[in-house]
Enzyme design. Structure first.
Site, PDB file in Angstrom:
ATOM      1  N   ASP A  14       0.841  -1.200   0.000  1.00 33.12           N
ATOM      2  CA  ASP A  14       0.000   0.000   0.000  1.00 33.12           C
ATOM      3  C   ASP A  14       0.873   1.245   0.000  1.00 33.12           C
ATOM      4  O   ASP A  14       1.985   1.231   0.531  1.00 33.12           O
ATOM      5  CB  ASP A  14      -0.924  -0.036   1.233  1.00 33.12           C
ATOM      6  CG  ASP A  14      -2.137   0.873   1.065  1.00 33.12           C
ATOM      7  OD1 ASP A  14      -2.353   1.386  -0.054  1.00 33.12           O
ATOM      8  OD2 ASP A  14      -2.869   1.058   2.063  1.00 33.12           O
ATOM      9  N   HIS A  31       2.665   3.156  -9.067  1.00 40.08           N
ATOM     10  CA  HIS A  31       2.399   1.745  -9.364  1.00 40.08           C
ATOM     11  C   HIS A  31       3.571   1.128 -10.141  1.00 40.08           C
ATOM     12  O   HIS A  31       3.942  -0.026  -9.908  1.00 40.08           O
ATOM     13  CB  HIS A  31       1.109   1.595 -10.184  1.00 40.08           C
ATOM     14  CG  HIS A  31      -0.121   2.038  -9.429  1.00 40.08           C
ATOM     15  ND1 HIS A  31      -0.375   1.651  -8.138  1.00 40.08           N
ATOM     16  CD2 HIS A  31      -1.166   2.825  -9.789  1.00 40.08           C
ATOM     17  CE1 HIS A  31      -1.525   2.184  -7.730  1.00 40.08           C
ATOM     18  NE2 HIS A  31      -2.019   2.908  -8.722  1.00 40.08           N
ATOM     19  N   LEU A 126       9.879 -21.358  -4.748  1.00 40.29           N
ATOM     20  CA  LEU A 126       8.940 -20.411  -4.123  1.00 40.29           C
ATOM     21  C   LEU A 126       7.653 -20.365  -4.941  1.00 40.29           C
ATOM     22  O   LEU A 126       7.709 -20.437  -6.167  1.00 40.29           O
ATOM     23  CB  LEU A 126       9.563 -18.994  -4.112  1.00 40.29           C
ATOM     24  CG  LEU A 126       8.687 -17.872  -3.577  1.00 40.29           C
ATOM     25  CD1 LEU A 126       8.654 -17.897  -2.047  1.00 40.29           C
ATOM     26  CD2 LEU A 126       9.190 -16.505  -4.049  1.00 40.29           C
ATOM     27  N   GLU A 195       0.773 -13.438  12.457  1.00 37.75           N
ATOM     28  CA  GLU A 195       1.393 -12.296  13.126  1.00 37.75           C
ATOM     29  C   GLU A 195       1.277 -11.107  12.166  1.00 37.75           C
ATOM     30  O   GLU A 195       1.454 -11.263  10.955  1.00 37.75           O
ATOM     31  CB  GLU A 195       2.878 -12.583  13.413  1.00 37.75           C
ATOM     32  CG  GLU A 195       3.104 -13.736  14.363  1.00 37.75           C
ATOM     33  CD  GLU A 195       2.602 -13.439  15.769  1.00 37.75           C
ATOM     34  OE1 GLU A 195       2.757 -12.299  16.236  1.00 37.75           O
ATOM     35  OE2 GLU A 195       2.048 -14.376  16.403  1.00 37.75           O
TER      36      GLU A 195
END
Ligand code: IPE
Ligand code: IPE
Ligand code: MG
Length: 229
Positions: A14, A31, A126, A195
């Site tokens: 953000d 962006h 990943l 968390e």
């Protein structure tokens, strides 16, 4: 004390608009810079010894409320990003996946997403997941409807977990940049024991050094899951 192990990381990127505004630039510049940061963070995560998935919030089911020009720009940026990124995914052994309802996107963009998923489907260091036209409530609702269509009359938590779009049912750590301290309809089911870490840094200024510090902080936390430590 044993260190926590980070497997599933989620990031709410953000602050792109504010970053651009501070520099007198159009929001779109924020962006563009933000997309470069995704690349750096993904490469870091691919090399990290314990991270298995990183899920970035790229476009929410609520982001359609933005001006048409900004939405169109974000779609074009995503197309360009995936096209450019394929080589890096292959080089770093990264598998790309999308979650969210991408049927709302143009056929060309849907095709780009599918091609990238397919081309990287065997990569295993990943899972790099982009949440695209994603909403946590929509995902849970869709999961329940899928189960009902299969004939289920009552669902268990395990049923819902397995019907979600994410390849995991639990997020370990959720990071949100730009100082906003809210969840904005992200991974609602999966963050039940995550968390949280909120940083004031705007997403285009976020670095692997900061992520490293955040992970160190996470590793030192005590997670009780309702029990006693
Ligand atoms: C996050 O940055 C990127 C998207 C939601 C696509 P924003 O565009 O929300 O930036 P701010 O919050 O207006 O600064
Ligand atoms: C959340 O950011 C969505 C993404 C990062 C894609 P927003 O900027 O849309 O969230 P709100 O509206 O401030 O909660
Ligand atoms: Mg925002």
């Amino acid at each position: 004390m044993t260190k926590q192990t980070l497997k599933n990381l989620a990031i709410i990127m953000d602050g792109n608009g504010r970053w651009a505004k501070q520099r007198g630039l159009n929001r779109t510049k924020g962006h563009e810079k933000g997309a470069e940061v995704i690349r750096d963070i993904t490469t870091y995560c691919a090399k990290h010894p314990s991270i298995e998935t990183v899920t970035f919030y790229a476009f929410s089911t609520e982001n359609w409320k933005r001006p048409k020009l900004e939405v169109e720009f974000l779609m074009k940026l995503l197309d360009r990003y995936l096209q450019k990124e394929l080589e890096t995914y292959q080089k770093n052994n990264v598998r790309f996946m999308a979650i969210g309802d991408i049927k709302a996107f143009s056929p060309k963009l849907q095709e780009r997403i599918r091609i990238t998923e397919k081309a990287t489907s065997r990569n295993s260091d990943l899972k790099h997941i982009l949440a695209l036209n994603y909403g946590g409530r929509a995902e849970i609702t869709h999961a329940v409807n899928t189960l009902m269509a299969k004939g289920k009359k009552a669902v268990t938590e395990a049923d819902i977990s397995s019907a979600l779009q994410t390849p995991y049912s639990d997020i370990d750590l959720l990071v949100r940049t730009s100082g906003e301290e809210r969840v904005s309809n992200y991974l609602l089911w999966q963050i039940s024991y995550a968390e949280f870490y909120f940083t004031e840094t705007l997403w285009p200024d976020f670095t692997i050094e900061e992520l490293d510090e955040i992970i160190e902080d996470f590793e030192g936390r005590t997670r009780r899951f309702g029990g006693l430590s």
